[in-house]
Design a protein around this motif. Structure first.
Motif, PDB file in Angstrom:
ATOM      1  N   SER A 157       0.850  -1.192   0.000  1.00  0.00           N
ATOM      2  CA  SER A 157       0.000   0.000   0.000  1.00  0.00           C
ATOM      3  C   SER A 157       0.886   1.241   0.000  1.00  0.00           C
ATOM      4  N   ALA A 158       0.312   2.349  -0.439  1.00  0.00           N
ATOM      5  CA  ALA A 158       1.052   3.610  -0.472  1.00  0.00           C
ATOM      6  C   ALA A 158       1.301   4.114   0.950  1.00  0.00           C
ATOM      7  N   TYR A 159       2.308   4.953   1.098  1.00  0.00           N
ATOM      8  CA  TYR A 159       2.583   5.568   2.391  1.00  0.00           C
ATOM      9  C   TYR A 159       1.619   6.719   2.673  1.00  0.00           C
ATOM     10  N   ARG A 160       1.117   7.317   1.633  1.00  0.00           N
ATOM     11  CA  ARG A 160       0.173   8.435   1.778  1.00  0.00           C
ATOM     12  C   ARG A 160      -0.615   8.571   0.483  1.00  0.00           C
ATOM     13  N   MET A 161      -1.667   9.364   0.522  1.00  0.00           N
ATOM     14  CA  MET A 161      -2.467   9.592  -0.670  1.00  0.00           C
ATOM     15  C   MET A 161      -2.637  11.082  -0.909  1.00  0.00           C
ATOM     16  N   ASP A 162      -2.886  11.436  -2.165  1.00  0.00           N
ATOM     17  CA  ASP A 162      -3.259  12.790  -2.549  1.00  0.00           C
ATOM     18  C   ASP A 162      -4.684  12.763  -3.077  1.00  0.00           C
ATOM     19  N   TYR A 163      -5.405  13.859  -2.833  1.00  0.00           N
ATOM     20  CA  TYR A 163      -6.766  14.038  -3.329  1.00  0.00           C
ATOM     21  C   TYR A 163      -6.708  14.994  -4.508  1.00  0.00           C
ATOM     22  N   SER A 164      -7.375  14.649  -5.616  1.00  0.00           N
ATOM     23  CA  SER A 164      -7.376  15.531  -6.780  1.00  0.00           C
ATOM     24  C   SER A 164      -8.764  15.570  -7.410  1.00  0.00           C
ATOM     25  N   HIS A 165      -9.298  16.788  -7.588  1.00  0.00           N
ATOM     26  CA  HIS A 165     -10.604  16.987  -8.225  1.00  0.00           C
ATOM     27  C   HIS A 165     -10.387  17.515  -9.633  1.00  0.00           C
ATOM     28  N   MET A 166     -11.028  16.887 -10.612  1.00  0.00           N
ATOM     29  CA  MET A 166     -10.852  17.293 -11.995  1.00  0.00           C
ATOM     30  C   MET A 166     -11.536  18.631 -12.277  1.00  0.00           C
ATOM     31  N   LYS A 167     -10.965  19.386 -13.169  1.00  0.00           N
ATOM     32  CA  LYS A 167     -11.494  20.699 -13.523  1.00  0.00           C
ATOM     33  C   LYS A 167     -12.824  20.563 -14.251  1.00  0.00           C
ATOM     34  N   ILE A 168     -13.811  21.343 -13.812  1.00  0.00           N
ATOM     35  CA  ILE A 168     -15.110  21.401 -14.480  1.00  0.00           C
ATOM     36  C   ILE A 168     -15.139  22.674 -15.333  1.00  0.00           C
ATOM     37  N   PRO A 169     -15.306  22.554 -16.647  1.00  0.00           N
ATOM     38  CA  PRO A 169     -15.298  23.735 -17.523  1.00  0.00           C
ATOM     39  C   PRO A 169     -16.319  24.783 -17.079  1.00  0.00           C
ATOM     40  N   LYS A 170     -15.906  26.035 -17.104  1.00  0.00           N
ATOM     41  CA  LYS A 170     -16.721  27.205 -16.755  1.00  0.00           C
ATOM     42  C   LYS A 170     -17.011  27.326 -15.260  1.00  0.00           C
ATOM     43  N   VAL A 171     -16.575  26.343 -14.482  1.00  0.00           N
ATOM     44  CA  VAL A 171     -16.798  26.390 -13.038  1.00  0.00           C
ATOM     45  C   VAL A 171     -15.480  26.549 -12.289  1.00  0.00           C
ATOM     46  N   ASP A 172     -14.484  25.774 -12.706  1.00  0.00           N
ATOM     47  CA  ASP A 172     -13.188  25.761 -12.027  1.00  0.00           C
ATOM     48  C   ASP A 172     -12.115  26.405 -12.876  1.00  0.00           C
ATOM     49  N   SER A 173     -11.105  26.922 -12.209  1.00  0.00           N
ATOM     50  CA  SER A 173      -9.970  27.499 -12.917  1.00  0.00           C
ATOM     51  C   SER A 173      -8.810  26.516 -13.039  1.00  0.00           C
ATOM     52  N   ILE A 174      -8.771  25.501 -12.168  1.00  0.00           N
ATOM     53  CA  ILE A 174      -7.653  24.554 -12.154  1.00  0.00           C
ATOM     54  C   ILE A 174      -8.150  23.149 -11.816  1.00  0.00           C
ATOM     55  N   ILE A 175      -7.318  22.150 -12.115  1.00  0.00           N
ATOM     56  CA  ILE A 175      -7.466  20.831 -11.504  1.00  0.00           C
ATOM     57  C   ILE A 175      -6.944  20.974 -10.079  1.00  0.00           C
ATOM     58  N   TYR A 176      -7.756  20.651  -9.107  1.00  0.00           N
ATOM     59  CA  TYR A 176      -7.367  20.892  -7.712  1.00  0.00           C
ATOM     60  C   TYR A 176      -6.725  19.643  -7.105  1.00  0.00           C
ATOM     61  N   LYS A 177      -5.632  19.849  -6.390  1.00  0.00           N
ATOM     62  CA  LYS A 177      -4.935  18.738  -5.746  1.00  0.00           C
ATOM     63  C   LYS A 177      -4.517  19.128  -4.342  1.00  0.00           C
ATOM     64  N   SER A 178      -4.645  18.199  -3.408  1.00  0.00           N
ATOM     65  CA  SER A 178      -4.239  18.447  -2.026  1.00  0.00           C
ATOM     66  C   SER A 178      -3.631  17.200  -1.424  1.00  0.00           C
ATOM     67  N   GLY A 179      -2.686  17.402  -0.540  1.00  0.00           N
ATOM     68  CA  GLY A 179      -2.161  16.312   0.258  1.00  0.00           C
ATOM     69  C   GLY A 179      -3.070  16.023   1.442  1.00  0.00           C
ATOM     70  N   ILE A 180      -2.751  14.963   2.152  1.00  0.00           N
ATOM     71  CA  ILE A 180      -3.525  14.530   3.313  1.00  0.00           C
ATOM     72  C   ILE A 180      -2.622  14.605   4.535  1.00  0.00           C
ATOM     73  N   GLN A 181      -3.121  15.207   5.614  1.00  0.00           N
ATOM     74  CA  GLN A 181      -2.323  15.246   6.837  1.00  0.00           C
ATOM     75  C   GLN A 181      -2.645  14.102   7.787  1.00  0.00           C
ATOM     76  N   THR A 182      -3.849  13.542   7.676  1.00  0.00           N
ATOM     77  CA  THR A 182      -4.224  12.394   8.492  1.00  0.00           C
ATOM     78  C   THR A 182      -5.069  11.432   7.674  1.00  0.00           C
ATOM     79  N   HIS A 183      -4.633  10.177   7.621  1.00  0.00           N
ATOM     80  CA  HIS A 183      -5.360   9.134   6.905  1.00  0.00           C
ATOM     81  C   HIS A 183      -6.112   8.239   7.883  1.00  0.00           C
ATOM     82  N   ASN A 184      -7.150   7.600   7.348  1.00  0.00           N
ATOM     83  CA  ASN A 184      -7.772   6.444   8.007  1.00  0.00           C
ATOM     84  C   ASN A 184      -8.404   6.735   9.366  1.00  0.00           C
TER      85      ASN A 184
END
Length: 211
Positions: A157-184
């Motif tokens: 298993s991975a040591y950590r995960m990242d969360y990423s939301h895909m860009k929605i045209p006309k709604v978002d300016s970027i593909i959003y990505k964030s790290g996680i400080q606490t899992h599980n």
């Protein structure tokens, strides 16, 4: 006096480990038996007060308490960053009750995955798990770190995960990505992962629409 200092140090470490644990929640059985809303609301460090206010304003307690979900919880700093970006000067923050309920609900939905409890152990190193949020938009859960199991040669298993939301045209300016400080983190109804303090509840939303 030295024993008192030691006791305070140990307590501080446990509190820090709760949030910055690399996958080890260190929760009590009492916490694990709370539903998601109550667990976040009762947080001793008040780390999720802003998130609780959003849930209350949008009437979405039933959503975060829904059975068999994964919830990516944002800390206060992520909500404040979103509020600050809604003002022309970026120096003051717009009150949450002055932001559209539909906007807050849409953003909150981005952090909910239905019918699936995604644990860190389910994420393969350097691979992407594709899922849908509660708006049915695409999320990518990306494994970071890890390697092969020595005996079997299969991926660990991975040591950590990242969360990423895909860009929605006309709604978002970027593909959003964030790290996680606490899992599980475990609640009665969900698996909770806490986004990093550098996260933004706006999740890529085009803030210029609000200036």
């Amino acid at each position: 006096m030295s024993m008192l200092v030691l006791g305070i140090s140990i307590a501080s470490c446990k509190q820090n480990d709760y949030y910055l644990d690399g996958g080890l929640s260190g929760q009590s059985e009492y916490e694990k038996n709370l539903n998601t809303y109550d667990q976040l609301k009762q947080n001793a460090a008040h780390k999720f007060d802003s998130l609780i206010k959003i849930i209350d304003l949008t009437g979405t307690k039933d959503l975060v308490n829904k059975e068999n979900i994964t919830f990516y919880a944002v800390p206060n700093s992520a909500v404040i960053r979103f509020q600050q970006h809604l003002t022309p000067s970026d120096k003051q923050k717009r009150n949450l009750d002055k932001i559209g309920i539909d906007t807050l609900k849409m953003l909150l939905n981005r952090f909910v995955v239905n019918n699936q409890k995604i644990r860190l152990e389910d994420i393969t190193p350097n691979k992407t798990l594709n899922v849908k949020d509660n708006n049915l938009d695409s999320l990518k859960i990306i494994g970071q770190g890890g390697g092969l199991n020595i005996n079997s040669g299969t991926p660990s298993s991975a040591y950590r995960m990242d969360y990423s939301h895909m860009k929605i045209p006309k709604v978002d300016s970027i593909i959003y990505k964030s790290g996680i400080q606490t899992h599980n983190l475990i609640s009665k109804n969900a698996i909770i992962h806490v986004l990093s303090d550098g996260a933004n509840f706006g999740c890529g939303l085009k803030v210029k629409n609000y200036r």
